[in-house]
Design a protein around this motif. Sequence first.
Motif, PDB file in Angstrom:
ATOM      1  N   ILE A  94      -5.297  -1.843  14.436  1.00  0.00           N
ATOM      2  CA  ILE A  94      -4.480  -1.276  13.352  1.00  0.00           C
ATOM      3  C   ILE A  94      -4.728   0.219  13.188  1.00  0.00           C
ATOM      4  CG2 ILE A  94      -4.471  -3.486  12.131  1.00  0.00           C
ATOM      5  CD1 ILE A  94      -6.435  -2.263  10.131  1.00  0.00           C
ATOM      6  N   THR A  95      -5.584   0.786  14.000  1.00  0.00           N
ATOM      7  CA  THR A  95      -5.836   2.217  13.908  1.00  0.00           C
ATOM      8  C   THR A  95      -4.579   2.998  14.284  1.00  0.00           C
ATOM      9  OG1 THR A  95      -8.169   1.879  14.467  1.00  0.00           O
ATOM     10  CG2 THR A  95      -7.276   4.113  14.721  1.00  0.00           C
ATOM     11  N   GLY A  96      -4.185   3.881  13.404  1.00  0.00           N
ATOM     12  CA  GLY A  96      -2.978   4.665  13.632  1.00  0.00           C
ATOM     13  C   GLY A  96      -1.691   3.906  13.394  1.00  0.00           C
ATOM     14  N   LYS A  97      -1.771   2.709  12.860  1.00  0.00           N
ATOM     15  CA  LYS A  97      -0.584   1.907  12.611  1.00  0.00           C
ATOM     16  C   LYS A  97      -0.474   1.550  11.126  1.00  0.00           C
ATOM     17  CE  LYS A  97      -0.316  -0.234  17.200  1.00  0.00           C
ATOM     18  NZ  LYS A  97      -0.218  -1.518  17.951  1.00  0.00           N
ATOM     19  N   MET A  98       0.705   1.102  10.767  1.00  0.00           N
ATOM     20  CA  MET A  98       0.953   0.688   9.400  1.00  0.00           C
ATOM     21  C   MET A  98       0.518  -0.764   9.193  1.00  0.00           C
ATOM     22  SD  MET A  98       2.396   3.159   7.676  1.00  0.00           S
ATOM     23  CE  MET A  98       3.178   4.750   8.026  1.00  0.00           C
ATOM     24  N   VAL A  99       0.141  -1.069   7.977  1.00  0.00           N
ATOM     25  CA  VAL A  99      -0.067  -2.447   7.558  1.00  0.00           C
ATOM     26  C   VAL A  99       0.857  -2.709   6.369  1.00  0.00           C
ATOM     27  CG1 VAL A  99      -2.426  -2.587   8.387  1.00  0.00           C
ATOM     28  CG2 VAL A  99      -1.994  -1.826   6.047  1.00  0.00           C
ATOM     29  N   LYS A 100       1.068  -3.961   6.106  1.00  0.00           N
ATOM     30  CA  LYS A 100       1.960  -4.341   5.004  1.00  0.00           C
ATOM     31  C   LYS A 100       1.166  -5.061   3.936  1.00  0.00           C
ATOM     32  CE  LYS A 100       6.079  -7.118   4.034  1.00  0.00           C
ATOM     33  NZ  LYS A 100       7.159  -7.931   4.638  1.00  0.00           N
ATOM     34  N   SER A 101       1.351  -4.645   2.678  1.00  0.00           N
ATOM     35  CA  SER A 101       0.695  -5.305   1.554  1.00  0.00           C
ATOM     36  C   SER A 101       1.745  -5.867   0.610  1.00  0.00           C
ATOM     37  CB  SER A 101      -0.221  -4.343   0.803  1.00  0.00           C
ATOM     38  OG  SER A 101      -1.377  -4.054   1.563  1.00  0.00           O
ATOM     39  N   ILE A 102       1.472  -7.039   0.102  1.00  0.00           N
ATOM     40  CA  ILE A 102       2.337  -7.712  -0.857  1.00  0.00           C
ATOM     41  C   ILE A 102       1.540  -7.904  -2.136  1.00  0.00           C
ATOM     42  CG2 ILE A 102       3.712  -9.767  -1.336  1.00  0.00           C
ATOM     43  CD1 ILE A 102       3.864 -10.192   1.700  1.00  0.00           C
ATOM     44  N   ILE A 103       2.050  -7.373  -3.229  1.00  0.00           N
ATOM     45  CA  ILE A 103       1.409  -7.525  -4.539  1.00  0.00           C
ATOM     46  C   ILE A 103       2.233  -8.513  -5.350  1.00  0.00           C
ATOM     47  CG2 ILE A 103       0.596  -6.342  -6.605  1.00  0.00           C
ATOM     48  CD1 ILE A 103       0.448  -3.777  -5.058  1.00  0.00           C
ATOM     49  N   ARG A 104       1.553  -9.439  -5.991  1.00  0.00           N
ATOM     50  CA  ARG A 104       2.252 -10.416  -6.825  1.00  0.00           C
ATOM     51  C   ARG A 104       1.437 -10.697  -8.086  1.00  0.00           C
ATOM     52  NH1 ARG A 104       1.947 -12.996  -2.088  1.00  0.00           N
ATOM     53  NH2 ARG A 104       4.144 -13.605  -2.183  1.00  0.00           N
ATOM     54  N   VAL A 105       2.157 -11.055  -9.146  1.00  0.00           N
ATOM     55  CA  VAL A 105       1.539 -11.509 -10.388  1.00  0.00           C
ATOM     56  C   VAL A 105       1.728 -13.020 -10.444  1.00  0.00           C
ATOM     57  CG1 VAL A 105       1.614 -11.430 -12.897  1.00  0.00           C
ATOM     58  CG2 VAL A 105       1.923  -9.339 -11.583  1.00  0.00           C
ATOM     59  N   VAL A 106       0.611 -13.751 -10.490  1.00  0.00           N
ATOM     60  CA  VAL A 106       0.664 -15.210 -10.496  1.00  0.00           C
ATOM     61  C   VAL A 106      -0.189 -15.723 -11.650  1.00  0.00           C
ATOM     62  CG1 VAL A 106       1.089 -15.414  -8.021  1.00  0.00           C
ATOM     63  CG2 VAL A 106      -1.258 -15.312  -8.849  1.00  0.00           C
ATOM     64  N   PHE A 107      -0.155 -17.025 -11.864  1.00  0.00           N
ATOM     65  CA  PHE A 107      -0.920 -17.623 -12.953  1.00  0.00           C
ATOM     66  C   PHE A 107      -2.363 -17.869 -12.521  1.00  0.00           C
ATOM     67  CE2 PHE A 107       3.429 -19.014 -14.095  1.00  0.00           C
ATOM     68  CZ  PHE A 107       3.487 -18.438 -15.351  1.00  0.00           C
ATOM     69  N   HIS A 108      -3.265 -17.699 -13.475  1.00  0.00           N
ATOM     70  CA  HIS A 108      -4.675 -17.976 -13.224  1.00  0.00           C
ATOM     71  C   HIS A 108      -4.991 -19.457 -13.437  1.00  0.00           C
ATOM     72  CE1 HIS A 108      -9.053 -17.430 -13.228  1.00  0.00           C
ATOM     73  NE2 HIS A 108      -9.081 -18.120 -14.360  1.00  0.00           N
ATOM     74  N   ASP A 109      -4.411 -20.062 -14.467  1.00  0.00           N
ATOM     75  CA  ASP A 109      -4.694 -21.456 -14.784  1.00  0.00           C
ATOM     76  C   ASP A 109      -4.057 -22.375 -13.753  1.00  0.00           C
ATOM     77  OD1 ASP A 109      -6.007 -20.576 -17.002  1.00  0.00           O
ATOM     78  OD2 ASP A 109      -4.345 -20.951 -18.390  1.00  0.00           O
ATOM     79  N   ARG A 110      -4.819 -23.369 -13.315  1.00  0.00           N
ATOM     80  CA  ARG A 110      -4.319 -24.311 -12.329  1.00  0.00           C
ATOM     81  C   ARG A 110      -3.128 -25.103 -12.872  1.00  0.00           C
ATOM     82  NH1 ARG A 110      -6.864 -26.299  -7.888  1.00  0.00           N
ATOM     83  NH2 ARG A 110      -7.801 -24.232  -7.940  1.00  0.00           N
ATOM     84  N   ARG A 111      -3.170 -25.425 -14.168  1.00  0.00           N
ATOM     85  CA  ARG A 111      -2.083 -26.194 -14.766  1.00  0.00           C
ATOM     86  C   ARG A 111      -0.761 -25.448 -14.631  1.00  0.00           C
ATOM     87  NH1 ARG A 111       0.209 -25.566 -19.580  1.00  0.00           N
ATOM     88  NH2 ARG A 111      -1.436 -24.096 -20.193  1.00  0.00           N
ATOM     89  N   LEU A 112      -0.766 -24.141 -14.860  1.00  0.00           N
ATOM     90  CA  LEU A 112       0.457 -23.361 -14.766  1.00  0.00           C
ATOM     91  C   LEU A 112       0.837 -23.083 -13.315  1.00  0.00           C
ATOM     92  CD1 LEU A 112      -0.094 -20.839 -17.693  1.00  0.00           C
ATOM     93  CD2 LEU A 112       1.513 -22.742 -17.603  1.00  0.00           C
ATOM     94  N   GLN A 113      -0.150 -23.070 -12.417  1.00  0.00           N
ATOM     95  CA  GLN A 113       0.162 -22.858 -11.007  1.00  0.00           C
ATOM     96  C   GLN A 113       1.041 -23.986 -10.466  1.00  0.00           C
ATOM     97  OE1 GLN A 113      -3.469 -22.324  -8.816  1.00  0.00           O
ATOM     98  NE2 GLN A 113      -4.087 -20.508  -9.969  1.00  0.00           N
ATOM     99  N   TYR A 114       0.791 -25.212 -10.946  1.00  0.00           N
ATOM    100  CA  TYR A 114       1.584 -26.350 -10.474  1.00  0.00           C
ATOM    101  C   TYR A 114       3.035 -26.243 -10.910  1.00  0.00           C
ATOM    102  CZ  TYR A 114      -2.722 -28.737  -9.060  1.00  0.00           C
ATOM    103  OH  TYR A 114      -3.890 -29.070  -8.439  1.00  0.00           O
TER     104      TYR A 114
END
Length: 496
Positions: A111-131
Amino acid sequence: MAWALKLPLTDEVIESGLVQDFDASLSGIGQELGAGAYSMSDVLALPIFKQEESNLPPDSENKILPFQYVLCAATSPAVKLHDETLTYLNQGQSYEIRMLDNRKIGELPEITGKMVKSIIRVVFHDRRLQYTEHQQLEGWRWNRPGDRILDLDIPMSVGIIDPRANPTQLNTVEFLWDPSKRTSVFIQVHCISTEFTMRKHGGEKGVPFRIQIDTFKENESGEYTEHLHSASCQVKVFKPKGADRKQKTDREKMEKRAPQEKEKYQPSYETTILTECSPWPEATYVNNSPSPGFNSTHNSFPVAEGNGSPNHQPEPVVQVVDNLLPTATPQDAQQWLHRNRFSPFCRLFTNFSGADLLKLTREDVIQICGPADGIRLFNALKGRVVRPRLTIYVCQESQQAREQQPKHENGDAAANTFFVYHAIYLEELTAAELTEKIAQLFNISPRQINQIFKQGPTGIHVLVSDEMIQNFQDEVCFVLDTMKDDTNDGYHIILK
């Protein structure tokens, strides 16, 4: 006194290679020492984290921390030593996330000299809400039409290339960046924690979120699908200025505690370090094109029913025949998902055969895909079509019925006459649509039908209009009579 007795053990533990089962009091000393070292160092250097990583096996070092992400927001002081940090954010405020290259010389040279791709997301912390995440986000979409959960503040960001925000994924943004250059991305979170609680009692009762970043490198095809690193942190989002008030309240509460009680809590850091985590399951298919809007499903029914129309001949075959069979291989199932606009879920069902997909219950599919796409997928798997707006039954008047009509004014009342009715399904409720469907029944061109009349009181012929069709009762029965038009080769249709 007890702390002093524990201090000599610290060197023994470090020399033995970070023994895993050290006791809680020793862990507390380690965190206090770490906090002191961190608060005195430059945040960009992050020396304390590099010292900790140096004790890990060399072969796992590349995978754990090739990058470091720093959220420029203070952590709460009211978090116990062994708990995860918690950071308060203001709704809609821009917060910087510093994207740091944490590789040593020679690590990940591809990856030296190359681009990388990042994805940012907001998700739930509680397992109950993740389902129920899809249901929760879909409900938020309905309550806040046109808004997004997560946005990029592009004018303030530095070093990001090709920023994107998928309109169908309100909680996700993505961009390219060069690890060798200074990169800072500014994000804005527009949802607040209390929007997802059963009872809204204020910010303190709100649910926690997670800010997660997944980073990928290019594969041989030039797609950013090879996972490099993922990290996340726990946050709560308040209405504007609410995070500042909450931070002040937590600080004042800690100041009132006894010194022995304070030792059980972490100090407040000026910035938040995102810690390593597992990659987000959906991060691998964000490159796929978004599925069409919900309106596309409503347009499919007239095509599926119009098999006899020359204008709609190619597509009905796909709608009617393209049912997933239990004998379909996983490769066939993937192609079926693509053809039926379920491409975003192909990764989730990579190893599913036709039989595996058909065994899923309605609840299973909704939990995996969310309520909107889940119901659509379940109906597609079961081969369900949209219920028509109006159904009428028609029968072509036979020669026998004409001969008996003087004796029996109502043709279907003749005891010795057998009528076979055909169902006509109408969706648009227009005279043109009815003309087209009747033409299919007679195997003629719609142009050969000049007018359609309905027999009214005293035998009068009433011209059928759009408004008349809209007032037809559902599942009404008609006997069709044809009358040759003397002016041309067309016909008049009479509904009796």
